[in-house]
Design a protein around this motif. Structure first.
Motif, PDB file in Angstrom:
ATOM      1  N   ASN A  77       0.677  -1.124   0.134  1.00  0.00           N
ATOM      2  CA  ASN A  77       0.040   0.110   0.013  1.00  0.00           C
ATOM      3  C   ASN A  77       0.734   1.246  -0.001  1.00  0.00           C
ATOM      4  OD1 ASN A  77      -2.146   1.803   0.408  1.00  0.00           O
ATOM      5  ND2 ASN A  77      -2.091   1.659   2.506  1.00  0.00           N
ATOM      6  N   ALA A  78       0.724   2.240  -0.848  1.00  0.00           N
ATOM      7  CA  ALA A  78       1.191   3.391  -1.077  1.00  0.00           C
ATOM      8  C   ALA A  78       0.310   4.607  -0.896  1.00  0.00           C
ATOM      9  CB  ALA A  78       2.208   3.606  -2.178  1.00  0.00           C
ATOM     10  N   PRO A  79      -0.364   5.168   0.067  1.00  0.00           N
ATOM     11  CA  PRO A  79      -1.139   6.285   0.260  1.00  0.00           C
ATOM     12  C   PRO A  79      -0.353   7.629  -0.120  1.00  0.00           C
ATOM     13  CG  PRO A  79      -1.099   5.019   2.478  1.00  0.00           C
ATOM     14  CD  PRO A  79      -0.110   4.387   1.589  1.00  0.00           C
ATOM     15  N   LEU A  80      -1.160   8.129  -1.124  1.00  0.00           N
ATOM     16  CA  LEU A  80      -0.556   9.569  -1.882  1.00  0.00           C
ATOM     17  C   LEU A  80      -0.967  10.677  -1.000  1.00  0.00           C
ATOM     18  CD1 LEU A  80      -1.263   8.731  -5.458  1.00  0.00           C
ATOM     19  CD2 LEU A  80       0.941   8.548  -4.291  1.00  0.00           C
ATOM     20  N   ALA A  81      -2.237  10.721  -0.310  1.00  0.00           N
ATOM     21  CA  ALA A  81      -2.717  11.836   0.196  1.00  0.00           C
ATOM     22  C   ALA A  81      -1.676  12.365   1.411  1.00  0.00           C
ATOM     23  CB  ALA A  81      -3.910  11.723   0.916  1.00  0.00           C
ATOM     24  N   GLY A  82      -1.326  13.701   1.381  1.00  0.00           N
ATOM     25  CA  GLY A  82      -0.330  14.121   2.279  1.00  0.00           C
ATOM     26  C   GLY A  82       1.067  14.060   2.065  1.00  0.00           C
ATOM     27  N   GLU A  83       1.415  13.207   0.764  1.00  0.00           N
ATOM     28  CA  GLU A  83       2.747  12.916   0.371  1.00  0.00           C
ATOM     29  C   GLU A  83       3.226  13.988  -0.727  1.00  0.00           C
ATOM     30  OE1 GLU A  83       4.629  10.976   1.857  1.00  0.00           O
ATOM     31  OE2 GLU A  83       3.268   9.980   2.998  1.00  0.00           O
ATOM     32  N   LEU A  84       2.366  14.703  -1.469  1.00  0.00           N
ATOM     33  CA  LEU A  84       2.507  15.278  -2.557  1.00  0.00           C
ATOM     34  C   LEU A  84       2.218  16.835  -2.289  1.00  0.00           C
ATOM     35  CD1 LEU A  84       1.324  13.185  -5.776  1.00  0.00           C
ATOM     36  CD2 LEU A  84       3.643  13.393  -4.538  1.00  0.00           C
ATOM     37  N   GLY A  85       1.859  17.206  -1.300  1.00  0.00           N
ATOM     38  CA  GLY A  85       1.564  18.673  -0.903  1.00  0.00           C
ATOM     39  C   GLY A  85       2.425  19.266   0.004  1.00  0.00           C
ATOM     40  N   GLY A  86       2.349  20.472   0.465  1.00  0.00           N
ATOM     41  CA  GLY A  86       3.238  21.120   1.339  1.00  0.00           C
ATOM     42  C   GLY A  86       3.375  20.817   2.805  1.00  0.00           C
ATOM     43  N   GLY A  87       2.572  19.695   3.302  1.00  0.00           N
ATOM     44  CA  GLY A  87       2.828  18.794   4.786  1.00  0.00           C
ATOM     45  C   GLY A  87       1.959  17.873   4.764  1.00  0.00           C
ATOM     46  N   ALA A  88       1.958  17.465   5.893  1.00  0.00           N
ATOM     47  CA  ALA A  88       1.114  15.944   6.294  1.00  0.00           C
ATOM     48  C   ALA A  88      -0.328  16.277   6.065  1.00  0.00           C
ATOM     49  CB  ALA A  88       1.617  15.261   7.697  1.00  0.00           C
ATOM     50  N   LEU A  89      -0.857  17.435   6.395  1.00  0.00           N
ATOM     51  CA  LEU A  89      -2.307  17.877   6.368  1.00  0.00           C
ATOM     52  C   LEU A  89      -2.737  18.467   5.041  1.00  0.00           C
ATOM     53  CD1 LEU A  89      -2.696  19.608   9.801  1.00  0.00           C
ATOM     54  CD2 LEU A  89      -2.993  17.110   9.186  1.00  0.00           C
ATOM     55  N   ASP A  90      -1.719  18.599   4.107  1.00  0.00           N
ATOM     56  CA  ASP A  90      -2.000  19.223   2.918  1.00  0.00           C
ATOM     57  C   ASP A  90      -2.261  17.918   1.819  1.00  0.00           C
ATOM     58  OD1 ASP A  90      -2.363  20.270   0.174  1.00  0.00           O
ATOM     59  OD2 ASP A  90      -0.189  21.422   0.309  1.00  0.00           O
ATOM     60  N   SER A 146       0.357  20.216  -4.368  1.00  0.00           N
ATOM     61  CA  SER A 146       0.792  21.569  -4.414  1.00  0.00           C
ATOM     62  C   SER A 146       2.456  21.361  -4.366  1.00  0.00           C
ATOM     63  CB  SER A 146       0.197  22.370  -3.226  1.00  0.00           C
ATOM     64  OG  SER A 146       0.887  21.782  -2.033  1.00  0.00           O
ATOM     65  N   ARG A 147       2.954  20.488  -3.988  1.00  0.00           N
ATOM     66  CA  ARG A 147       4.388  20.216  -3.822  1.00  0.00           C
ATOM     67  C   ARG A 147       5.123  19.887  -5.383  1.00  0.00           C
ATOM     68  NH1 ARG A 147       7.410  15.798  -0.241  1.00  0.00           N
ATOM     69  NH2 ARG A 147       9.591  16.156  -0.559  1.00  0.00           N
ATOM     70  N   VAL A 148       4.128  19.582  -6.356  1.00  0.00           N
ATOM     71  CA  VAL A 148       4.555  19.118  -7.609  1.00  0.00           C
ATOM     72  C   VAL A 148       4.983  20.372  -8.644  1.00  0.00           C
ATOM     73  CG1 VAL A 148       4.188  17.851 -10.026  1.00  0.00           C
ATOM     74  CG2 VAL A 148       3.543  17.059  -7.555  1.00  0.00           C
ATOM     75  N   ASN A 149       6.423  20.501  -8.854  1.00  0.00           N
ATOM     76  CA  ASN A 149       6.635  21.859  -9.782  1.00  0.00           C
ATOM     77  C   ASN A 149       7.203  21.604 -10.876  1.00  0.00           C
ATOM     78  OD1 ASN A 149       9.597  22.017  -8.960  1.00  0.00           O
ATOM     79  ND2 ASN A 149       8.799  21.351  -7.013  1.00  0.00           N
ATOM     80  N   LEU A 150       7.359  22.686 -11.775  1.00  0.00           N
ATOM     81  CA  LEU A 150       7.826  22.509 -12.892  1.00  0.00           C
ATOM     82  C   LEU A 150       9.372  23.508 -12.720  1.00  0.00           C
ATOM     83  CD1 LEU A 150       5.020  23.594 -15.404  1.00  0.00           C
ATOM     84  CD2 LEU A 150       5.572  21.166 -14.390  1.00  0.00           C
ATOM     85  N   VAL A 151      10.205  22.919 -13.636  1.00  0.00           N
ATOM     86  CA  VAL A 151      11.385  23.294 -13.479  1.00  0.00           C
ATOM     87  C   VAL A 151      12.141  23.587 -14.808  1.00  0.00           C
ATOM     88  CG1 VAL A 151      13.954  23.118 -12.587  1.00  0.00           C
ATOM     89  CG2 VAL A 151      12.178  22.076 -11.332  1.00  0.00           C
ATOM     90  N   PRO A 152      11.989  24.828 -15.372  1.00  0.00           N
ATOM     91  CA  PRO A 152      12.248  25.307 -16.634  1.00  0.00           C
ATOM     92  C   PRO A 152      13.772  25.275 -16.728  1.00  0.00           C
ATOM     93  CG  PRO A 152      10.769  26.622 -15.759  1.00  0.00           C
ATOM     94  CD  PRO A 152      11.062  26.049 -14.864  1.00  0.00           C
ATOM     95  N   PRO A 153      14.464  25.126 -17.686  1.00  0.00           N
ATOM     96  CA  PRO A 153      15.930  25.294 -17.997  1.00  0.00           C
ATOM     97  C   PRO A 153      16.588  26.542 -17.797  1.00  0.00           C
ATOM     98  CG  PRO A 153      14.938  25.028 -20.138  1.00  0.00           C
ATOM     99  CD  PRO A 153      13.928  24.716 -18.990  1.00  0.00           C
ATOM    100  N   GLY A 154      17.320  26.809 -16.884  1.00  0.00           N
ATOM    101  CA  GLY A 154      18.065  28.116 -16.702  1.00  0.00           C
ATOM    102  C   GLY A 154      17.142  28.963 -15.736  1.00  0.00           C
ATOM    103  N   VAL A 155      16.030  28.463 -15.182  1.00  0.00           N
ATOM    104  CA  VAL A 155      15.484  29.002 -14.079  1.00  0.00           C
ATOM    105  C   VAL A 155      15.649  28.764 -12.800  1.00  0.00           C
ATOM    106  CG1 VAL A 155      13.037  29.725 -13.349  1.00  0.00           C
ATOM    107  CG2 VAL A 155      13.625  29.465 -15.734  1.00  0.00           C
ATOM    108  N   GLY A 156      16.127  29.619 -11.983  1.00  0.00           N
ATOM    109  CA  GLY A 156      16.742  29.291 -10.558  1.00  0.00           C
ATOM    110  C   GLY A 156      15.559  28.630  -9.729  1.00  0.00           C
ATOM    111  N   ALA A 157      14.385  29.469  -9.788  1.00  0.00           N
ATOM    112  CA  ALA A 157      13.216  29.159  -8.616  1.00  0.00           C
ATOM    113  C   ALA A 157      12.200  28.207  -9.470  1.00  0.00           C
ATOM    114  CB  ALA A 157      12.452  30.294  -8.163  1.00  0.00           C
TER     115      ALA A 157
END
Length: 506
Positions: free
Chosen positions: A417-430, A434-445
């Motif tokens: 079992n691999a529950p996803l809720a709380g694992e891809l957000g900004g904390g255990a209660l999220d 929201s934690r999944v982000n895009l990283v363009p080449p050459g962009v620092g943030a």
């Protein structure tokens, strides 16, 4: 039979689109010049005092139904001896036509249909109305999702009307056992019809087969439903909805809660989910239709319906009359239509939302074709994460200007079992992604999902087990992505980084 009058009340009747047991459906022009659907009731019905009494009462109740996943009633009245009901246009074919010509729905569209019809029933029941005749021809598939029509209209015929009178008391293949036995019809009967309708949508056949009225009524009352081939993620809920005992069926609100994995889902929130998950169905054209008054397409003489050629989905031009699911679509253009991309209404609806938590169908479902937009390279990788093995597939990464929409699927291919809720957000209660982000080449943030009033425009994952063999589809919306960026890395936190994914332009 005499032709209908050129005008009913303030509405100019442009042409008859169809007829059913209770009357006729017309394409009409309202006083502002817009198009509406006008349903005129048969004179023999309108002449009955009981009908006239019921008409005003039921029409007023129907006007109280919220617009969520429904085609709202705009007006009703009498013009001399003609009773009429005015409804909004819905641009799209009905479910019966689509399944007949294209086969059962699958994937996100089947899920969105389940949520959309349940949402409509919740809105209808909240207004104190019972649909009584929910069936495939009473569900129109618009570009932004399903819309339920003709709620409460079947009741106008009165309890004394015979069962065989053009479905005025319901349609045998989709009615509940209590309705088939002539007992009182309650909202639970609509839930039963939801189960029958979803079986048809997902398998191409109603759960009690086909045949004559007496044979169908017997099966509905006495036989178990045939659900073979129905999506396994929907089957348990459909089985509950088809319980012979109305007291054991879930309510429409409980259907919504179970489908979306959270309690007390609001109908407006559920409608946004439907819009986000719905992929508009292409409508092939075989050439321009003949034109009628004011440039309105006409039907062949005596047809009373659409003239779309066999083998392509017809616009909903009155499969039946009032009480038989006969709300027409908006007039078709004579110019060829470009192919509609699925993300346009999705993105528009998401950007238009000003409040509320962004949610999507985190319903475990089988892999289905058409998850990615043509031209979007499919990216798949397997990772060891969350104590199991997960397969990550990027289905689509599509931009409109500086806004980009990511859609991806996670499948548990491991043993644990691999529950996803709380694992891809900004904390255990999220429990969002929201934690999944895009990283363009050459962009620092990195670029994180957009927010409305603090709420992430992304999937909200239900707190539920995610066991071996299960899979879920997720999404996130990103803003201010530089328009010259053609490829990005996608950082999914504990699920790893998917490298060098191409962004597909609109």
């Amino acid at each position: 039979m005499e032709s209908p009058p050129a005008q009913v009340g303030p509405y100019v009747l442009l042409r008859k689109l169809g007829e059913g047991g209770m009357g006729f459906v017309h394409l009409a022009r309202d006083p502002s010049g817009g198009h509406v659907a006008v349903k005129t009731m048969r004179p023999e019905l309108a002449a009955r005092e009981e009908f006239r009494r019921r008409f005003g009462k039921e029409a007023e109740a129907a006007r109280r139904v919220a617009r969520f996943c429904t085609a709202p009633v705009l007006d009703a009245g009498f013009d001399g001896g003609t009773a009429y009901l005015v409804t909004e246009y819905v641009d799209g074919p009905d479910l019966a036509e689509v399944v007949r010509q294209r086969g059962p729905l699958t994937g996100s569209n089947l899920e969105a249909l389940a949520v959309g019809v349940a949402t409509a029933l919740a809105a209808i029941h909240q207004a104190g109305v019972v649909h009584r005749d929910l069936k495939p021809s009473n569900v129109l598939l618009s570009p932004v999702g399903p819309r339920v029509i003709d709620f409460g209209i079947a009741q106008l015929a009165g309890p004394e009307a015979p069962l065989t009178l053009a479905h005025s008391m319901g349609t045998p293949a989709y009615m509940s056992p209590e309705q088939a036995k002539g007992e009182q019809v309650t909202p639970a009967g609509d839930v039963f019809a939801w189960g029958s309708l979803m079986t048809f949508a997902g398998t191409g056949r109603p759960p009690f087969g086909s045949g004559g009225v007496a044979e169908l009524v017997y099966r509905v009352v006495n036989h178990a439903p045939l659900l073979d081939g129905l999506d396994e993620s929907l089957r348990p809920l459909v089985e509950r909805a088809l319980d012979k005992d109305p007291a054991r069926r879930p309510t429409a609100q409980q259907l919504l809660d179970r489908l979306l994995g959270r309690a007390e889902v609001r109908v407006d929130t559920a409608t946004k989910v439907v819009t986000d998950r719905w992929t508009p169905l292409p409508r092939p054209h075989a050439g321009p239709p003949p034109q009628g008054p004011a440039g309105v397409p006409t039907s062949p003489a005596g047809s009373g319906g659409s003239q779309t050629p066999v083998g392509s989905p017809a616009p909903h031009a009155a499969a039946g009359g009032p009480g038989q699911g006969a709300l027409p679509h908006a007039p078709a253009s004579t110019a060829p239509r470009p192919r509609r991309r699925w993300w346009v209404p999705v993105l528009t609806a998401v950007l238009a939302a000003v409040a509320g938590v962004g949610v999507t169908l985190a319903v475990v479902r089988p892999w289905g074709p058409g998850a990615g937009e043509p031209g979007t390279p499919e990216t798949v990788q397997t990772v060891e994460a969350l104590d199991s093995k997960l397969e990550i597939r990027v289905d689509a990464l599509v931009r409109q200007g500086g806004t980009v929409r990511l859609q991806w699927t996670v499948k548990n291919v491991g043993e644990e079992n691999a529950p996803l809720a709380g694992e891809l957000g900004g904390g255990a209660l999220d429990n969002t992604v929201s934690r999944v982000n895009l990283v363009p080449p050459g962009v620092g943030a990195p670029i994180y999902p957009a927010r409305d009033d603090g709420a992430c425009r992304c999937t909200q994952i239900p707190y539920a087990p995610f066991t071996s063999g299960q899979r879920v589809q997720l999404f996130a919306i990103y803003e201010n992505v530089p328009e010259d960026v053609e490829r990005v890395d996608i950082d999914m936190g504990p699920l790893g980084v998917v490298k060098n994914v191409a962004i597909t332009a609109a």
